[in-house]
Design a protein around this motif. Structure first.
Motif, PDB file in Angstrom:
ATOM      1  N   ILE A   1       0.883  -1.173   0.000  1.00 44.16           N
ATOM      2  CA  ILE A   1       0.000   0.000   0.000  1.00 44.16           C
ATOM      3  C   ILE A   1       0.914   1.213   0.000  1.00 44.16           C
ATOM      4  O   ILE A   1       1.555   1.529   1.011  1.00 44.16           O
ATOM      5  N   MET A   2       0.988   1.869  -1.135  1.00 44.86           N
ATOM      6  CA  MET A   2       1.928   2.993  -1.324  1.00 44.86           C
ATOM      7  C   MET A   2       1.267   4.274  -0.808  1.00 44.86           C
ATOM      8  O   MET A   2       0.478   4.899  -1.502  1.00 44.86           O
ATOM      9  N   ASP A   3       1.606   4.663   0.413  1.00 43.04           N
ATOM     10  CA  ASP A   3       0.888   5.750   1.081  1.00 43.04           C
ATOM     11  C   ASP A   3       1.851   6.857   1.484  1.00 43.04           C
ATOM     12  O   ASP A   3       3.028   6.598   1.765  1.00 43.04           O
ATOM     13  N   GLY A   4       1.344   8.085   1.517  1.00 47.24           N
ATOM     14  CA  GLY A   4       2.116   9.206   2.043  1.00 47.24           C
ATOM     15  C   GLY A   4       2.630  10.180   1.009  1.00 47.24           C
ATOM     16  O   GLY A   4       3.395  11.088   1.340  1.00 47.24           O
ATOM     17  N   ASN A   5       2.209  10.034  -0.254  1.00 52.03           N
ATOM     18  CA  ASN A   5       2.686  10.965  -1.285  1.00 52.03           C
ATOM     19  C   ASN A   5       2.314  12.408  -0.967  1.00 52.03           C
ATOM     20  O   ASN A   5       3.128  13.319  -1.094  1.00 52.03           O
ATOM     21  N   GLY A   6       1.052  12.602  -0.564  1.00 51.80           N
ATOM     22  CA  GLY A   6       0.573  13.962  -0.280  1.00 51.80           C
ATOM     23  C   GLY A   6       1.270  14.585   0.907  1.00 51.80           C
ATOM     24  O   GLY A   6       1.651  15.766   0.875  1.00 51.80           O
ATOM     25  N   ARG A   7       1.459  13.799   1.958  1.00 53.34           N
ATOM     26  CA  ARG A   7       2.120  14.325   3.158  1.00 53.34           C
ATOM     27  C   ARG A   7       3.598  14.610   2.895  1.00 53.34           C
ATOM     28  O   ARG A   7       4.158  15.578   3.413  1.00 53.34           O
ATOM     29  N   TRP A   8       4.226  13.764   2.088  1.00 59.92           N
ATOM     30  CA  TRP A   8       5.621  14.012   1.704  1.00 59.92           C
ATOM     31  C   TRP A   8       5.727  15.357   0.990  1.00 59.92           C
ATOM     32  O   TRP A   8       6.632  16.158   1.275  1.00 59.92           O
ATOM     33  N   ALA A   9       4.799  15.617   0.072  1.00 58.56           N
ATOM     34  CA  ALA A   9       4.821  16.877  -0.672  1.00 58.56           C
ATOM     35  C   ALA A   9       4.539  18.072   0.246  1.00 58.56           C
ATOM     36  O   ALA A   9       5.200  19.117   0.154  1.00 58.56           O
TER      37      ALA A   9
ATOM     38  N   LYS B   1       4.131  12.238  -8.378  1.00 62.75           N
ATOM     39  CA  LYS B   1       5.152  12.102  -9.421  1.00 62.75           C
ATOM     40  C   LYS B   1       6.412  11.441  -8.849  1.00 62.75           C
ATOM     41  O   LYS B   1       6.992  10.530  -9.465  1.00 62.75           O
ATOM     42  N   GLU B   2       6.824  11.890  -7.678  1.00 62.67           N
ATOM     43  CA  GLU B   2       7.995  11.290  -7.043  1.00 62.67           C
ATOM     44  C   GLU B   2       7.727   9.817  -6.706  1.00 62.67           C
ATOM     45  O   GLU B   2       8.603   8.966  -6.842  1.00 62.67           O
ATOM     46  N   GLY B   3       6.497   9.544  -6.276  1.00 61.77           N
ATOM     47  CA  GLY B   3       6.129   8.175  -5.948  1.00 61.77           C
ATOM     48  C   GLY B   3       6.231   7.249  -7.145  1.00 61.77           C
ATOM     49  O   GLY B   3       6.584   6.070  -7.009  1.00 61.77           O
ATOM     50  N   MET B   4       5.905   7.758  -8.333  1.00 60.23           N
ATOM     51  CA  MET B   4       6.013   6.947  -9.542  1.00 60.23           C
ATOM     52  C   MET B   4       7.464   6.563  -9.812  1.00 60.23           C
ATOM     53  O   MET B   4       7.758   5.438 -10.230  1.00 60.23           O
ATOM     54  N   ASP B   5       8.365   7.488  -9.555  1.00 55.28           N
ATOM     55  CA  ASP B   5       9.784   7.192  -9.749  1.00 55.28           C
ATOM     56  C   ASP B   5      10.254   6.119  -8.761  1.00 55.28           C
ATOM     57  O   ASP B   5      11.120   5.304  -9.099  1.00 55.28           O
ATOM     58  N   VAL B   6       9.680   6.116  -7.550  1.00 54.77           N
ATOM     59  CA  VAL B   6      10.026   5.100  -6.567  1.00 54.77           C
ATOM     60  C   VAL B   6       9.542   3.729  -7.038  1.00 54.77           C
ATOM     61  O   VAL B   6      10.221   2.715  -6.836  1.00 54.77           O
TER      62      VAL B   6
ATOM     63  N   GLU C   1       6.882   4.171   8.945  1.00 58.43           N
ATOM     64  CA  GLU C   1       6.508   5.583   8.899  1.00 58.43           C
ATOM     65  C   GLU C   1       7.112   6.300   7.698  1.00 58.43           C
ATOM     66  O   GLU C   1       6.801   7.463   7.433  1.00 58.43           O
ATOM     67  N   VAL C   2       7.958   5.640   6.957  1.00 61.22           N
ATOM     68  CA  VAL C   2       8.551   6.233   5.761  1.00 61.22           C
ATOM     69  C   VAL C   2       7.455   6.517   4.736  1.00 61.22           C
ATOM     70  O   VAL C   2       6.641   5.639   4.428  1.00 61.22           O
ATOM     71  N   TYR C   3       7.400   7.724   4.236  1.00 59.61           N
ATOM     72  CA  TYR C   3       6.457   8.045   3.161  1.00 59.61           C
ATOM     73  C   TYR C   3       6.891   7.335   1.880  1.00 59.61           C
ATOM     74  O   TYR C   3       8.091   7.124   1.650  1.00 59.61           O
ATOM     75  N   TRP C   4       5.916   7.009   1.027  1.00 58.43           N
ATOM     76  CA  TRP C   4       6.261   6.265  -0.176  1.00 58.43           C
ATOM     77  C   TRP C   4       7.332   6.945  -1.036  1.00 58.43           C
ATOM     78  O   TRP C   4       8.249   6.271  -1.523  1.00 58.43           O
ATOM     79  N   PRO C   5       7.307   8.263  -1.236  1.00 59.65           N
ATOM     80  CA  PRO C   5       8.363   8.880  -2.059  1.00 59.65           C
ATOM     81  C   PRO C   5       9.766   8.723  -1.465  1.00 59.65           C
ATOM     82  O   PRO C   5      10.755   8.917  -2.179  1.00 59.65           O
ATOM     83  N   SER C   6       9.852   8.402  -0.167  1.00 63.19           N
ATOM     84  CA  SER C   6      11.162   8.195   0.468  1.00 63.19           C
ATOM     85  C   SER C   6      11.507   6.717   0.594  1.00 63.19           C
ATOM     86  O   SER C   6      12.597   6.376   1.065  1.00 63.19           O
ATOM     87  N   PHE C   7      10.609   5.860   0.188  1.00 64.02           N
ATOM     88  CA  PHE C   7      10.852   4.413   0.218  1.00 64.02           C
ATOM     89  C   PHE C   7      11.913   4.082  -0.826  1.00 64.02           C
ATOM     90  O   PHE C   7      11.985   4.704  -1.882  1.00 64.02           O
ATOM     91  N   ASN C   8      12.762   3.099  -0.528  1.00 64.33           N
ATOM     92  CA  ASN C   8      13.804   2.751  -1.496  1.00 64.33           C
ATOM     93  C   ASN C   8      14.161   1.272  -1.396  1.00 64.33           C
ATOM     94  O   ASN C   8      13.499   0.513  -0.665  1.00 64.33           O
ATOM     95  N   GLU C   9      15.184   0.883  -2.108  1.00 60.89           N
ATOM     96  CA  GLU C   9      15.595  -0.518  -2.126  1.00 60.89           C
ATOM     97  C   GLU C   9      15.969  -1.015  -0.728  1.00 60.89           C
ATOM     98  O   GLU C   9      15.666  -2.162  -0.370  1.00 60.89           O
ATOM     99  N   GLU C  10      16.629  -0.165   0.053  1.00 67.56           N
ATOM    100  CA  GLU C  10      17.052  -0.569   1.388  1.00 67.56           C
ATOM    101  C   GLU C  10      15.844  -0.780   2.305  1.00 67.56           C
ATOM    102  O   GLU C  10      15.848  -1.687   3.147  1.00 67.56           O
TER     103      GLU C  10
END
Length: 255
Positions: free
Chosen positions: A33-41, A53-58, A227-236
């Motif tokens: 569940i990819m959540d938090g795009n709006g709050r990240w922005a 847009k950032e979430g799509m890149d993730v 608690e990581v927002y989806w745009p900050s989610f990464n491979e790690e």
């Protein structure tokens, strides 16, 4: 019934490395569940669409890494039946994201042997979204690698009601009796009938609910919240979720 206690990590958790992952115990199906795009922005003083847009890149990075790790199925909750309630401008932008993603990333998906699929009521999506999705499904249908499964215009309650209606109609028509209906028969009529059930559910942004996502299919999945927002989610972060999953013992109601 299973008791899956959620693991919650903080906004900036310690990052596990790939060397900690047991390659013999990779979850075969991960749902996110990819959540938090709006709050990240909002935290960055940007419009909500910038977060999407950032979430799509993730998504690109996570799909690539999931495939490399040997995950069989990756299901992403891209747009729910409830998301139509959002402002029209935001909905219109969200409907363009699958087009942009698939147009720019489809060649790499093909190269990596990824097969694109969707669940949900696709015929209610805008024509341009449907066309992009249909093209991606068609051009990757013979691929034999990871299944990238987008939940688009998906709502689990709607799915369960539709299955119930379908089976009820079969009973009315005399094709089956009510006694014939089993869990196995019910599952065969779900959108996900061709997929194994998720082993691991990940939800970002700190929220701890399913939000009408795969209510039947997640009955025995392990849950991992961050608690990581989806745009900050990464491979790690993905690896950290997998390592946590591997440290659990799945009992399926047993001892």
């Amino acid at each position: 019934m299973p008791l899956n206690l959620p693991f919650i990590n903080r906004r900036y958790p310690r990052q596990e490395t790939a060397s900690e992952i047991d390659k013999e115990n990779i979850p075969k199906h991960i749902a996110i569940i990819m959540d938090g795009n709006g709050r990240w922005a909002k935290e960055k003083g940007l419009p909500r669409i910038a977060g999407h847009k950032e979430g799509m890149d993730v998504v690109k990075k996570v799909v690539r890494h999931a495939s490399d790790l040997g995950i069989h199925v990756l299901t992403l909750y891209a747009f729910s039946t409830e998301n139509w309630k959002r402002p029209k401008k935001e909905v219109d932008f969200l409907m363009k994201l699958p087009v942009d993603f698939l147009q720019t990333y489809l060649p790499e998906l093909i190269e990596k042997n990824v097969r694109v699929q969707t669940i949900g009521t696709k015929d209610l999506l805008p024509k341009h979204t449907q066309s992009a999705v249909d093209e991606a499904i068609s051009r990757t249908e013979n691929n034999t690698g990871m299944v990238l499964n987008f939940a688009l215009n998906y709502g689990s309650r709607h799915e369960l009601v539709e299955v119930t209606k379908h089976l009820a109609a079969k009973v009315e028509q005399g094709e089956i009796s009510s006694q014939d209906i089993t869990e196995e028969m019910f599952e065969k009529n779900l959108y996900t009938s061709h997929l194994r059930e998720p082993d691991l559910l990940i939800r970002t942004s700190g929220e701890q609910r399913l939000s009408n996502f795969l209510l039947w299919q997640l009955a025995y999945a392990e849950f991992w919240f961050t608690e990581v927002y989806w745009p900050s989610f990464n491979e790690e972060t993905l690896e950290q979720a997998i390592v946590n999953y591997q440290n659990r013992k799945r009992r399926y109601g047993g001892v």
